[in-house]
Motif scaffolding. Structure first.
Motif, short mmCIF file in Angstrom:
data_model
loop_
_atom_site.label_atom_id
_atom_site.label_comp_id
_atom_site.label_asym_id
_atom_site.label_seq_id
_atom_site.Cartn_x
_atom_site.Cartn_y
_atom_site.Cartn_z
N PHE A 133 32.35 23.29 42.86
CA PHE A 133 33.29 23.97 41.78
C PHE A 133 34.28 23.09 41.44
CE2 PHE A 133 31.13 27.71 43.52
CZ PHE A 133 30.53 28.24 42.12
N ILE A 134 34.81 21.95 42.42
CA ILE A 134 35.96 21.24 42.02
C ILE A 134 35.48 20.50 41.01
CG2 ILE A 134 37.50 19.38 43.12
CD1 ILE A 134 37.97 21.33 45.56
N ASP A 143 33.48 26.11 36.95
CA ASP A 143 32.82 27.26 37.54
C ASP A 143 32.02 27.66 36.44
OD1 ASP A 143 34.66 28.03 35.84
OD2 ASP A 143 35.68 29.41 37.08
N PHE A 179 27.99 34.45 42.60
CA PHE A 179 28.93 35.46 43.55
C PHE A 179 30.18 34.53 44.08
CE2 PHE A 179 30.13 37.56 47.40
CZ PHE A 179 29.95 38.97 47.05
N ILE A 180 29.64 33.48 44.39
CA ILE A 180 31.01 32.66 44.86
C ILE A 180 31.95 32.49 43.71
CG2 ILE A 180 31.77 30.43 45.91
CD1 ILE A 180 28.71 30.57 47.25
N ALA A 181 31.67 31.77 42.54
CA ALA A 181 32.70 31.62 41.67
C ALA A 181 32.07 31.36 40.16
CB ALA A 181 33.24 30.07 42.12
N ASN A 189 31.83 32.94 36.11
CA ASN A 189 32.44 34.10 35.32
C ASN A 189 31.07 34.66 34.39
OD1 ASN A 189 34.81 33.69 36.25
ND2 ASN A 189 35.20 32.10 34.63
N TYR A 197 27.87 37.53 39.43
CA TYR A 197 29.19 37.90 39.18
C TYR A 197 29.70 39.27 38.70
CZ TYR A 197 33.19 37.95 35.63
OH TYR A 197 34.40 38.28 35.31
N ILE A 216 32.23 42.03 41.19
CA ILE A 216 33.12 42.96 40.60
C ILE A 216 32.82 44.27 41.22
CG2 ILE A 216 33.79 44.09 38.71
CD1 ILE A 216 33.48 41.59 37.01
N LEU A 242 31.33 45.19 43.90
CA LEU A 242 31.72 45.16 45.54
C LEU A 242 33.49 45.05 45.67
CD1 LEU A 242 30.63 44.34 48.18
CD2 LEU A 242 31.22 42.13 48.17
N TYR A 243 34.18 44.39 44.76
CA TYR A 243 35.60 44.47 44.70
C TYR A 243 35.99 46.01 44.50
CZ TYR A 243 36.96 39.43 44.48
OH TYR A 243 37.37 38.16 44.57
N TYR A 260 38.64 39.19 37.99
CA TYR A 260 37.98 40.00 37.46
C TYR A 260 37.44 41.09 38.46
CZ TYR A 260 38.10 37.66 33.16
OH TYR A 260 38.57 36.93 31.78
N GLY A 261 37.88 42.40 38.27
CA GLY A 261 37.47 43.65 39.20
C GLY A 261 38.54 43.67 40.24
N VAL A 272 39.58 34.21 38.47
CA VAL A 272 39.89 33.35 39.61
C VAL A 272 38.89 33.23 40.69
CG1 VAL A 272 41.50 33.83 41.60
CG2 VAL A 272 42.53 34.10 39.19
N ARG A 273 38.88 32.15 41.53
CA ARG A 273 38.02 31.82 42.36
C ARG A 273 38.78 31.51 43.77
NH1 ARG A 273 36.63 26.68 39.23
NH2 ARG A 273 37.85 25.22 40.25
N PHE A 274 38.05 31.10 44.70
CA PHE A 274 38.73 30.82 46.06
C PHE A 274 39.37 29.60 46.11
CE2 PHE A 274 34.73 33.27 47.06
CZ PHE A 274 35.46 34.45 47.45
N ASP A 275 39.48 28.64 44.99
CA ASP A 275 40.34 27.68 45.32
C ASP A 275 41.57 27.58 44.02
OD1 ASP A 275 39.74 24.98 43.39
OD2 ASP A 275 38.19 26.49 43.71
N THR A 317 42.56 25.14 42.43
CA THR A 317 42.42 23.99 41.36
C THR A 317 43.10 24.14 40.15
OG1 THR A 317 40.48 23.37 42.61
CG2 THR A 317 40.88 22.09 40.69
N LYS A 372 45.95 21.58 38.94
CA LYS A 372 45.92 20.93 38.06
C LYS A 372 46.41 21.15 36.52
CE LYS A 372 41.42 18.59 39.29
NZ LYS A 372 39.87 18.74 38.99
#
Lengths: 255, 332
Positions: free
Chosen positions: A110-111, A115, A194-196, A198, A203, A207, A209-210, B141-142, B168-171, B173, B177
């Motif tokens: 992802f970096i 994403d 799921f990880i990251a 949009n 995805y 949401i 799950l949150y 989101y959520g 937003v995700r886990f890092d 960056t 940046k």
């Protein structure tokens, strides 16, 4: 085959849902822990259309990822079929890459790629690729001695012919593995989303799950199941067609 | 020889009776499971301190504290019988009530919600909510932060369309940046790490706290089932009293060294200096003033949280969450 897959999935899903509802009733659980049938239906009506679009979005990435992984698996499988040092090196490298868990690699992906679409595609291909590679390597590294011996003895053996003989002799196995890898490609894309990401059904599940919304998750699972059943059914039908066509065209003659 | 045959089993029997008769301090303790919302870190310093310094044991309780994660929901575990007490966010509590769960709130650990937005102070000045217009901001989101930000924007007559949103995700960056100006963080954990990272680069940061602009969305609270509260009020009192005493002690600057040592045993990956800064930040959120009682429940904030969720369609009907708030005094 297509319809059989769909109704088989319906049966499995219905049994799964029935077990959940029995547990809910048996333990007197609230809708927060396990939603009741009416809440599931209400949620399904509200969210089906949106989830269907999400699943199709995920499926499109999965198909592309599967295509890439099939190409890569055959490429590496053909290169690595020889019991030479280079062949062994390619196999070891391919196995080692797969040993890293995707969730650990995902942040790096992802970096580097952001994403968006590319990350989802890459993760889908990575998850789908290894089982395919194992099968392709297994097929390509096993000589069909009865047939190959003839071409070797007459000096007509080329690498393309070797690959063709081995693929033809294991066509059933290869088409089954390719159809089966569709599930992995879909799972890979959902993990990436799921990880990251949009977009996509992964995805949407995140949401849900949150928000502790199990009814939405069950609806999403139903959508994923139906769509993947249809896709796998289509792949299997195509596989049958390819087998029938290749078999009748070649009539046992490979040259 | 004849006696030896009888004497052996007889001695064995006597030993067994003696061993069984020795009082076991653990046997008298009540075993309880307590599910946290997140992993062991400085944010749960009071919970760790209670376990490490014997607060529960002194109250006659044998409490197993379990780490949480997004997949582990304390309220569900209460209902399934896997946990006796737990930590849940206010939105979880309100959603659970909306779906018929029997849950009561025992203490509000954070008096100020740690969910805040970090920003570089040379890039932005937020003195009014309308300053958010056009901002590039991160939103999960959520997540809670989406709900809070929508409320803040609505107060300013804006919507998410009036800002540029990044998922937003886990890092971190996008924030590091500089692609995003405002980034949601937990003020006392990620916020401390990010602020430190940027300070090393010569950049200073500020935190956008929604409570400063009238949005008092409640964060993590200690919960149990209504059944536990009704059937075992003594047990609830013992547990809550021990837990709040431990939190009071953990938030006392005089105990800082001991608290950090206890946290370090469970959170080995975070550096000591960072943990110290995290503990300072946690103290400000849990006990903003020396006279604030740890765990104080603020019904107004709960009512506002419910109203926000109702306005955003996150619950279908009012759940009257304030009727589910029980503090320690209710169990005396």
């Amino acid at each position: 085959m297509l319809f059989r897959r769909i109704y088989q999935f319906m049966i499995v899903y219905a049994v799964f849902l029935a077990i959940l509802l029995v547990v809910k009733k048996g333990l007197s659980l609230s809708d927060y822990v396990i939603p009741g049938l009416s809440l599931i239906l209400e949620t399904a009506v509200q969210m089906s259309a949106g989830f269907f679009t999400d699943v199709m979005d995920t499926l499109s990435v999965a198909i592309l990822g599967q295509g890439i992984s099939i190409f890569l698996a055959f490429f590496v499988g053909i290169l690595g079929r020889k019991s030479s040092w280079a062949g062994s090196m390619i196999r070891v490298t391919a196995y080692n890459i797969q040993a890293y868990p995707i969730v650990a690699l995902a942040p790096i992906i992802f970096i580097l790629l952001g994403d968006g679409f590319l990350s989802r595609l890459l993760i889908a291909a990575m998850i789908c690729y290894f089982p395919l590679l194992l099968s392709v390597l297994g097929v390509m590294a096993a000589p069909v001695e009865d047939i190959e011996h003839f071409y070797i003895a007459t000096g007509r053996m080329r690498w393309q012919l070797e690959v063709k003989i081995r693929a033809f002799e294991n066509l059933s196995k290869l088409t089954t593995v390719i159809a089966g890898s569709a599930t992995l490609a879909m799972a890979g894309t959902i993990v990436a989303e799921f990880i990251a990401a949009n977009a996509g059904i992964g995805y949407s599940i995140r949401i849900a799950l949150y928000q502790s919304d199990l009814a939405a998750i069950l609806t999403a699972l139903f959508m994923i199941g139906i769509v993947i059943s249809v896709y796998q059914g289509i792949l299997e039908t195509l596989g049958e067609m390819v087998k029938a066509k290749w078999g009748s065209e070649n009539k046992g003659v490979l040259l | 020889m004849k006696y030896a045959k009888i004497l052996g089993p007889l001695l064995g029997l006597i030993v067994c009776i003696c061993v069984a008769g020795v009082p076991d301090s653990r046997a008298e303790q009540i075993s309880l499971n307590y599910r946290l919302k997140w992993l062991f870190n400085t944010s749960v310093a009071g919970d760790i301190f209670a376990m490490e310094k014997g607060f529960f044991a002194a109250a006659g309780l044998d409490v197993t504290i379990k780490e949480g994660s997004p997949e582990k929901d304390a309220i569900k575990e209460l209902e399934l019988g896997y946990a006796d007490f737990g930590v849940a966010s206010a939105d979880q509590v309100i959603r659970a009530l909306d779906k018929g769960a029997d849950v009561v709130v025992l203490a509000q650990i954070f008096q100020t919600n740690p969910m805040q937005w970090i920003y570089r102070d040379d890039q932005l000045q937020i003195t009014r909510l309308s300053d958010l217009q056009g901002c590039r901001m991160g939103i999960t989101y959520g997540g809670n932060d989406e709900t809070i930000m929508k409320t803040l924007l609505a107060k300013a007559g804006l919507t998410l369309r009036d800002v540029q949103v990044t998922g937003v995700r886990f890092d971190f960056t996008p924030f590091l940046k500089n692609r995003v100006t405002l980034w949601p963080v937990y003020r006392n954990s990620q916020g401390v790490i990010l602020a430190g990272q940027l300070a090393r680069e010569g950049e200073s940061v500020r935190f956008f706290n929604p409570a400063d602009f009238g949005v008092d969305f409640v964060a993590n609270s200690v919960v149990t089932s209504g059944k536990m509260a009704a059937d075992h009020p003594d047990r609830v009192r013992q547990f809550l009293s021990a837990l709040l005493d431990a939190w009071e002690a953990a938030m006392d600057p005089a105990n800082q060294k001991q608290v950090l040592a206890a946290v370090k045993r469970y959170d080995k990956g975070t550096q000591g200096e960072v943990q110290k800064a995290q503990l300072d930040a946690t103290r400000d959120l849990v006990k903003p003033r020396p006279d604030t009682a740890v765990g104080r429940i603020r019904p107004k904030a709960w009512a506002q949280t419910e109203a926000i969720m109702l306005a955003q369609g996150m619950i279908k009907q009012p759940v009257h969450v304030t009727s589910r708030l029980r503090d320690l005094a209710s169990f005396q």
